[in-house]
Design a protein around this motif. Sequence first.
Motif, PDB file in Angstrom:
ATOM      1  N   SER A   1      20.865  44.540 -25.762  1.00  0.00           N
ATOM      2  CA  SER A   1      21.638  43.823 -24.745  1.00  0.00           C
ATOM      3  C   SER A   1      21.849  42.369 -25.155  1.00  0.00           C
ATOM      4  O   SER A   1      22.935  41.811 -24.975  1.00  0.00           O
TER       5      SER A   1
ATOM      6  N   ARG B   1      22.798  43.335 -19.375  1.00  0.00           N
ATOM      7  CA  ARG B   1      21.531  42.956 -18.755  1.00  0.00           C
ATOM      8  C   ARG B   1      20.411  42.887 -19.797  1.00  0.00           C
ATOM      9  O   ARG B   1      20.144  43.855 -20.497  1.00  0.00           O
TER      10      ARG B   1
ATOM     11  N   THR C   1      17.558  49.036 -19.713  1.00  0.00           N
ATOM     12  CA  THR C   1      18.885  49.630 -19.779  1.00  0.00           C
ATOM     13  C   THR C   1      18.750  51.145 -19.736  1.00  0.00           C
ATOM     14  O   THR C   1      18.432  51.778 -20.719  1.00  0.00           O
TER      15      THR C   1
ATOM     16  N   ASP D   1      26.503  49.821 -24.643  1.00  0.00           N
ATOM     17  CA  ASP D   1      25.074  49.488 -24.626  1.00  0.00           C
ATOM     18  C   ASP D   1      24.320  50.725 -24.140  1.00  0.00           C
ATOM     19  O   ASP D   1      24.335  51.037 -22.958  1.00  0.00           O
TER      20      ASP D   1
HETATM   21 MG   LIG Z   1      19.129  46.676 -22.916  1.00  0.00          MG
END
Ligand SMILES: [Mg+2]
Length: 190
Positions: free
Chosen positions: A29, A43, A51, A67
Amino acid sequence: MGSFPTADFDLNPQLPEIAFIGRSNVGKSALINATLQRKSLARISKSPGKTRTCNIYRVDGRYYLVDLPGYGFARVSKKERAAFRKVLEQYLTNRRALAAVVWLLDIRHDPSQDDLAIGQILADTDLPVLVAVTKSDKVRRGEIQSRVQAILEWIGMVEDQCLITSSEKKQGIEDLRESIESFLVTPSRT
Ligand SMILES: [Mg+2]
Ligand SMILES: Nc1nc2c(ncn2[C@@H]2O[C@H](COP(=O)(O)OP(=O)(O)OP(=O)(O)O)[C@@H](O)[C@H]2O)c(=O)[nH]1
């Protein structure tokens, strides 16, 4: 931008996708944020394993950065780990719009069993893979090259498939952007 629990999300418009994959906490991220030059877009977790969904960022209306959930975080259940891995494997194997993969490995650690398993999946696909060695600010300058060589040896890849990055110090970010651009010129599956 969107957030999806599984990897068979429909994106409109259809554009090439560049996926960021790697162990939980490796810095996916953070590297996406650095690449996008915008803070707190993807995030970033204080505690790893944050995540849990596939987060998608559309860049310049031309492509998507994806992501993906981190794999191999020990503190989640075995079942959850297997589920994460499955999402990843299906996405890497079947995703038609996938143009390339950025595979992140922490400069401080030798690749884990999970990393090596992912490496095998990547080798089985025909996808272009760029290795981003992350958190280069975490080791002394003089150690960087030997750490990178050790990691490349573990995964059986060579230096020109690899970038040394630090999201913290904004190192390697411009090179990463350029590599992403070059992947877009020759999409592999579409
Ligand atoms: Mg992440
Ligand atoms: N020193 C340093 N720390 C970093 C760097 N990149 C990320 N971090 C830190 O590492 C931790 C994990 O970063 P994330 O970007 O959330 O990692 P992730 O791979 O997205 O993790 P998951 O979402 O759990 O899969 C955070 O505390 C970041 O601040 C870096 O280049 N240098």
